[in-house]
Design a protein around this motif. Structure first.
Motif, PDB file in Angstrom:
ATOM      1  N   UNK A  91       0.793  -1.237   0.000  1.00 12.36           N
ATOM      2  CA  UNK A  91       0.000   0.000   0.000  1.00 12.36           C
ATOM      3  C   UNK A  91       0.818   1.276   0.000  1.00 12.36           C
ATOM      4  N   UNK A  92       1.931   1.319   0.750  1.00 14.69           N
ATOM      5  CA  UNK A  92       2.687   2.570   0.809  1.00 14.69           C
ATOM      6  C   UNK A  92       3.283   2.921  -0.553  1.00 14.69           C
ATOM      7  N   UNK A  93       3.688   1.898  -1.332  1.00 11.53           N
ATOM      8  CA  UNK A  93       4.249   2.159  -2.653  1.00 11.53           C
ATOM      9  C   UNK A  93       3.157   2.560  -3.642  1.00 11.53           C
ATOM     10  N   UNK A  94       1.980   1.959  -3.490  1.00  8.83           N
ATOM     11  CA  UNK A  94       0.840   2.370  -4.310  1.00  8.83           C
ATOM     12  C   UNK A  94       0.510   3.830  -4.046  1.00  8.83           C
ATOM     13  N   UNK A  95       0.555   4.212  -2.766  1.00  6.90           N
ATOM     14  CA  UNK A  95       0.290   5.606  -2.420  1.00  6.90           C
ATOM     15  C   UNK A  95       1.287   6.550  -3.065  1.00  6.90           C
ATOM     16  N   UNK A 110      -2.120   3.337 -18.558  1.00  8.39           N
ATOM     17  CA  UNK A 110      -1.580   2.123 -19.157  1.00  8.39           C
ATOM     18  C   UNK A 110      -0.675   1.465 -18.128  1.00  8.39           C
ATOM     19  N   UNK A 111      -0.967   0.212 -17.792  1.00  5.40           N
ATOM     20  CA  UNK A 111      -0.237  -0.509 -16.751  1.00  5.40           C
ATOM     21  C   UNK A 111       0.307  -1.800 -17.346  1.00  5.40           C
ATOM     22  N   UNK A 118      -3.315  -5.400  -7.587  1.00  2.35           N
ATOM     23  CA  UNK A 118      -3.608  -4.448  -6.517  1.00  2.35           C
ATOM     24  C   UNK A 118      -3.407  -3.007  -6.996  1.00  2.35           C
ATOM     25  N   UNK A 119      -2.325  -2.749  -7.731  1.00  2.00           N
ATOM     26  CA  UNK A 119      -2.087  -1.387  -8.218  1.00  2.00           C
ATOM     27  C   UNK A 119      -3.168  -0.963  -9.206  1.00  2.00           C
TER      28      UNK A 119
END
Length: 263
Positions: A91-95, A110-111, A118-119
């Motif tokens: 979660x912290x990296x997604x944030x 685009x991912x 999750x991202x």
């Protein structure tokens, strides 16, 4: 930037009284179960029928009389309850990705390197529409199931394959952000100026410093600006009767995040 959970609040408000089919969490102590309205859940504490019109804040009892509280699914819960096909981004990296790129309602992302998803799901919950590529067909199928579980299936297009082999099918300057968590990220970064709108961002998550250096080189050679790399580290604090101090557990390194801008 908009709150990633604002959209959920609006949906809840609009559908109040209609029955919201979004999954909910059933919580008792340190136990959490992700279920859909109308499902039956069986545990060692008994069988529990989840009503179609279940709402966050409700209290439900199993047939043995044990009570569970109903909690609305929030973004960080995806990390804990999605079916995993590998180590998902924490979660912290997604944030950091969302905060550094400003992903918000109406953005198109685009991912590449979907994995557990999750991202992709978190970006969709922030209001973006996401096209995400996963090479492994089985992983892609799990990701689609996770998108449905997270209530974002309509906002995330999980495609099986390699984005580099599908570039002809992607409209130029049609993405606001490109997020990459894949070994061939440097090759995809080469095409960022073509794929991104003016002012759009690339965010690359790399587990190894060697691949991170290749990403930085590719971003500079592609003419991207504001190329910045940070190691993501988090240290837990401890508070007790003796005093306050950082935890003696190992420092929480997870990876390297490179951000660059198309302008």
């Amino acid at each position: 930037m908009s709150d990633p959970d604002d959209a959920d609040d609006e949906v809840t408000a609009e559908t109040a009284g209609e029955g919201d089919r979004s999954p909910v969490l059933l919580v008792r102590g340190d136990r959490e179960y992700l279920v859909e309205p109308g499902d039956e859940m069986g545990t060692d504490l008994g069988v529990l029928d989840v009503p179609e019109d279940v709402r966050p804040g409700d209290a439900l009892e199993t047939h043995l009389g044990d009570e569970f509280r109903v909690r609305r699914l929030r973004g960080p819960d995806l990390f804990h309850h999605f079916e995993r096909t590998g180590a998902p981004m924490v979660p912290r990296d997604i944030g950091l990705v969302i905060g550094e790129t400003g992903i918000a309602r109406g953005d198109r992302v685009l991912d590449a390197g979907t994995g557990t998803g999750v991202l992709a799901a978190s970006m969709a919950r922030a209001g973006a529409s996401v096209v995400t590529y996963e090479r492994d067909p089985e992983f892609a199928d799990v990701a689609r199931e996770n998108m449905a579980l997270g209530g974002v299936a309509d906002a995330v297009d999980v495609r099986t394959g390699d984005v580099l082999e599908d570039l002809d099918g992607l409209e130029p300057s049609s993405f606001d952000v490109c997020t990459l968590d894949t070994g061939d990220a440097p090759s995809i970064v080469d095409y960022a100026p073509t794929l991104l709108v003016d002012g759009g961002f690339v965010a690359v998550y790399s587990p190894f410093i060697e691949s991170t250096r290749e990403v930085v080189t590719a971003a500079r050679e592609a003419g991207l600006s504001n190329v910045t790399t940070r190691e993501t580290i988090q240290r837990e604090m401890q508070f007790d009767d003796r005093g306050s101090r950082p935890s003696t557990a190992p420092v929480g390194h997870t990876g390297y995040l490179t951000i660059a801008r198309n302008e």
